[in-house]
Design a protein around this motif. Structure first.
Motif, PDB file in Angstrom:
ATOM      1  N   GLU A  25      15.634   6.443  12.339  1.00  0.00           N
ATOM      2  CA  GLU A  25      14.242   6.069  12.567  1.00  0.00           C
ATOM      3  C   GLU A  25      13.273   7.169  12.156  1.00  0.00           C
ATOM      4  O   GLU A  25      12.069   6.937  12.025  1.00  0.00           O
ATOM      5  CB  GLU A  25      14.032   5.730  14.041  1.00  0.00           C
ATOM      6  CG  GLU A  25      14.794   4.503  14.509  1.00  0.00           C
ATOM      7  CD  GLU A  25      14.394   3.265  13.708  1.00  0.00           C
ATOM      8  OE1 GLU A  25      13.175   3.062  13.494  1.00  0.00           O
ATOM      9  OE2 GLU A  25      15.302   2.519  13.290  1.00  0.00           O
ATOM     10  N   TYR A  28      11.288   7.558   6.448  1.00  0.00           N
ATOM     11  CA  TYR A  28      10.521   6.459   5.846  1.00  0.00           C
ATOM     12  C   TYR A  28      11.477   5.549   5.088  1.00  0.00           C
ATOM     13  O   TYR A  28      12.330   6.008   4.329  1.00  0.00           O
ATOM     14  CB  TYR A  28       9.469   7.008   4.887  1.00  0.00           C
ATOM     15  CG  TYR A  28       8.746   5.933   4.107  1.00  0.00           C
ATOM     16  CD1 TYR A  28       7.742   5.168   4.706  1.00  0.00           C
ATOM     17  CD2 TYR A  28       9.082   5.660   2.788  1.00  0.00           C
ATOM     18  CE1 TYR A  28       7.088   4.166   4.004  1.00  0.00           C
ATOM     19  CE2 TYR A  28       8.434   4.660   2.073  1.00  0.00           C
ATOM     20  CZ  TYR A  28       7.444   3.917   2.688  1.00  0.00           C
ATOM     21  OH  TYR A  28       6.801   2.919   2.002  1.00  0.00           O
ATOM     22  N   THR A  29      11.346   4.247   5.294  1.00  0.00           N
ATOM     23  CA  THR A  29      12.170   3.265   4.604  1.00  0.00           C
ATOM     24  C   THR A  29      11.272   2.201   3.981  1.00  0.00           C
ATOM     25  O   THR A  29      10.446   1.598   4.685  1.00  0.00           O
ATOM     26  CB  THR A  29      13.160   2.586   5.570  1.00  0.00           C
ATOM     27  OG1 THR A  29      13.966   3.596   6.190  1.00  0.00           O
ATOM     28  CG2 THR A  29      14.057   1.609   4.821  1.00  0.00           C
ATOM     29  N   ARG A  46      15.509  10.915   1.297  1.00  0.00           N
ATOM     30  CA  ARG A  46      14.342  10.147   1.739  1.00  0.00           C
ATOM     31  C   ARG A  46      13.348  11.054   2.462  1.00  0.00           C
ATOM     32  O   ARG A  46      13.739  12.006   3.133  1.00  0.00           O
ATOM     33  CB  ARG A  46      14.780   9.042   2.694  1.00  0.00           C
ATOM     34  CG  ARG A  46      15.629   7.959   2.067  1.00  0.00           C
ATOM     35  CD  ARG A  46      16.077   6.975   3.129  1.00  0.00           C
ATOM     36  NE  ARG A  46      16.788   5.846   2.544  1.00  0.00           N
ATOM     37  CZ  ARG A  46      17.313   4.860   3.244  1.00  0.00           C
ATOM     38  NH1 ARG A  46      17.213   4.859   4.558  1.00  0.00           N
ATOM     39  NH2 ARG A  46      17.938   3.867   2.639  1.00  0.00           N
ATOM     40  N   LYS A  49       9.259  10.550   8.152  1.00  0.00           N
ATOM     41  CA  LYS A  49       7.948  10.022   8.536  1.00  0.00           C
ATOM     42  C   LYS A  49       7.012  11.156   8.958  1.00  0.00           C
ATOM     43  O   LYS A  49       5.809  11.114   8.710  1.00  0.00           O
ATOM     44  CB  LYS A  49       8.109   9.023   9.685  1.00  0.00           C
ATOM     45  CG  LYS A  49       8.855   7.752   9.300  1.00  0.00           C
ATOM     46  CD  LYS A  49       9.096   6.875  10.524  1.00  0.00           C
ATOM     47  CE  LYS A  49       9.888   5.633  10.164  1.00  0.00           C
ATOM     48  NZ  LYS A  49      10.222   4.805  11.359  1.00  0.00           N
ATOM     49  N   ALA A  52       4.402  13.103   6.310  1.00  0.00           N
ATOM     50  CA  ALA A  52       3.021  12.709   5.986  1.00  0.00           C
ATOM     51  C   ALA A  52       2.036  13.450   6.883  1.00  0.00           C
ATOM     52  O   ALA A  52       1.007  13.964   6.423  1.00  0.00           O
ATOM     53  CB  ALA A  52       2.861  11.196   6.130  1.00  0.00           C
ATOM     54  N   SER A 390      20.375   9.712   7.440  1.00  0.00           N
ATOM     55  CA  SER A 390      19.507   8.592   7.054  1.00  0.00           C
ATOM     56  C   SER A 390      20.269   7.360   6.590  1.00  0.00           C
ATOM     57  O   SER A 390      19.650   6.330   6.312  1.00  0.00           O
ATOM     58  CB  SER A 390      18.536   9.028   5.941  1.00  0.00           C
ATOM     59  OG  SER A 390      19.233   9.428   4.776  1.00  0.00           O
TER      60      SER A 390
END
Length: 411
Positions: A25, A28-29, A46, A49, A52, A390
């Motif tokens: 979780e 980002y996906t 990846r 989150k 950002a 991930s």
């Protein structure tokens, strides 16, 4: 009942019992319409989150508000501060031995060239023929510059270099041996300690390329008495495309080596604007130009995530993922003429497996169009790269099923 129906519950059970499942979780996906299965974490990880927010905060605060004052307040030490944290979490390295900056190629050049120059009378560089192109090309260039000779190891292409492969090659003329800890093609995991010991017995220096192992395989560079190491940060450290590489230089070797690209940030007094170059003491002497401070920020998030779970847990998940991928490949791909060219023994395998088939170049192109992303390495290798924090087991299953389906369509 179809193979797909019988295999899916196994993946679901594995995911349900995965102690690291919640970590997915953090990443980002993309929407399902863009991505079905990402099997290329060994090429580009990846984004988290949190990254950002990290970048926005950096732009607004450290850069936007502090501006040039940021250099005096924190940025001058960013290459070694981030390096120390990577060393602590992922390299088994005490402080003062790791710096971040430059690309992998530049870092390799600086350390290999320094190793050759530091040992008058030793002009042999040893590397394997199946090493990553950058490593081989850099060495060929240095050999041409310094009049050095290259001795090529020809290991089993389905595995990699073992300590015994150095018998009769390493000797009193050897300056440095350069090998990848995890082979980029097969995923073979070398015995770093045993090989380093052999190299040291000949009085030579050992440099390890850690690009495919850092962040997925526990490392103990200090314990293994490694001299030099270089690694990238955009694979299992999730620093983003082109994020800067790191260099490890054993504290006992630092003042014996003079890196060849002299720049102001590696000088003893960068803001003294001195007439002559005097190298800094310690690991800072391996810095050249202005460090890429902005580009270092994303990888810091991943290093802290790894620290929170520990490298042993990461490695345990990596082994389970690659074991599962092997089982699926044996069941679904081998009957179609596919050959598994990665080690069966997980103790000799990193976090990716490679499967070979003459049609895999076309298969990979079609998979990408369907949102299934492995990568292809000529002549026939399709790599399934599994980033432990991930990647889910269900994602591995979906990806291998898609490989089977596309290969069946093309045969």
């Amino acid at each position: 009942m179809s193979t797909q129906q019988t295999r899916r519950p196994a993946a679901a059970d594995l995911d349900a019992n995965d102690p690291l499942a919640a970590q997915r979780e953090a990443f980002y996906t993309p929407d399902a319409g863009q991505l079905t299965s990402y099997l290329d974490g060994n090429s580009l990880g990846r984004p988290l989150k949190a990254t950002a927010a990290t970048l926005q905060s950096f732009v607004e605060d450290a850069w936007g508000s502090r501006l040039i004052r940021g250099w005096d307040e924190q940025w001058m030490d960013e290459p070694t501060r981030v390096g120390d944290r990577i060393g602590e979490v992922a390299l088994g390295a005490a402080p003062g031995q790791v710096t971040v900056g430059d690309s992998t190629s530049v870092m390799l050049y600086k350390l290999i060239r320094a190793a050759v120059d530091a040992q008058p009378g030793r002009n042999q560089i040893i590397i394997d023929r199946d090493n990553f192109p950058t490593d081989r090309f850099i060495i060929e260039g240095i050999a041409a510059e310094r009049g050095a000779t290259i001795t090529w190891i020809a290991p089993n292409p389905a595995s990699g270099v073992r300590a015994a492969d150095l018998d009769g090659l390493v000797g009193e003329q050897t300056a440095v041996v350069v090998l990848s800890h995890v082979a980029y093609r097969s995923g073979f995991l070398a015995d770093a300690k045993a090989i380093t010991d052999v190299v040291h017995q000949a009085g030579a220096l050992m440099l390890w390329d850690l690009c495919h192992s850092v962040g997925s395989v526990p490392l103990q560079l200090d314990e293994w008495d490694v001299d030099l190491a270089v690694g990238c940060t955009y694979k299992y450290l999730n620093g983003g495309p082109g994020s800067p590489a790191f260099a490890y230089v054993n504290a006992a070797r630092q003042n014996l080596l003079q890196q060849p690209i002299w720049g102001w940030m590696g000088a003893a007094n960068p803001f003294g604007m001195t007439e002559a170059y005097e190298p800094a003491q310690g690991i800072r002497r391996f810095i050249t130009g202005t460090p890429p401070v902005l580009a270092m920020q994303p990888l810091k998030d991943m290093v802290e995530l790894i620290a929170s779970v520990g490298m042993d847990a990461v490695r345990e998940k990596s082994i389970k993922l690659t074991n599962y991928a092997m089982e699926l490949a044996d069941e679904l791909l081998v009957p179609l003429g596919v050959e598994i060219v990665s080690p069966r023994d997980p103790a000799e395998r990193g976090s990716h497996i490679t499967v070979d088939h003459p049609l895999f170049a076309d298969v990979t192109t079609r998979l990408w169009e369907r949102g299934v992303i492995p990568d292809f390495r000529p002549p026939h290798g399709l790599r399934i790269g599994l980033s432990p924090l991930s990647t889910s087991y269900a994602e591995v299953e979906l990806g291998v099923l898609a490989i089977r389906d596309v290969l069946t369509e093309l045969q």
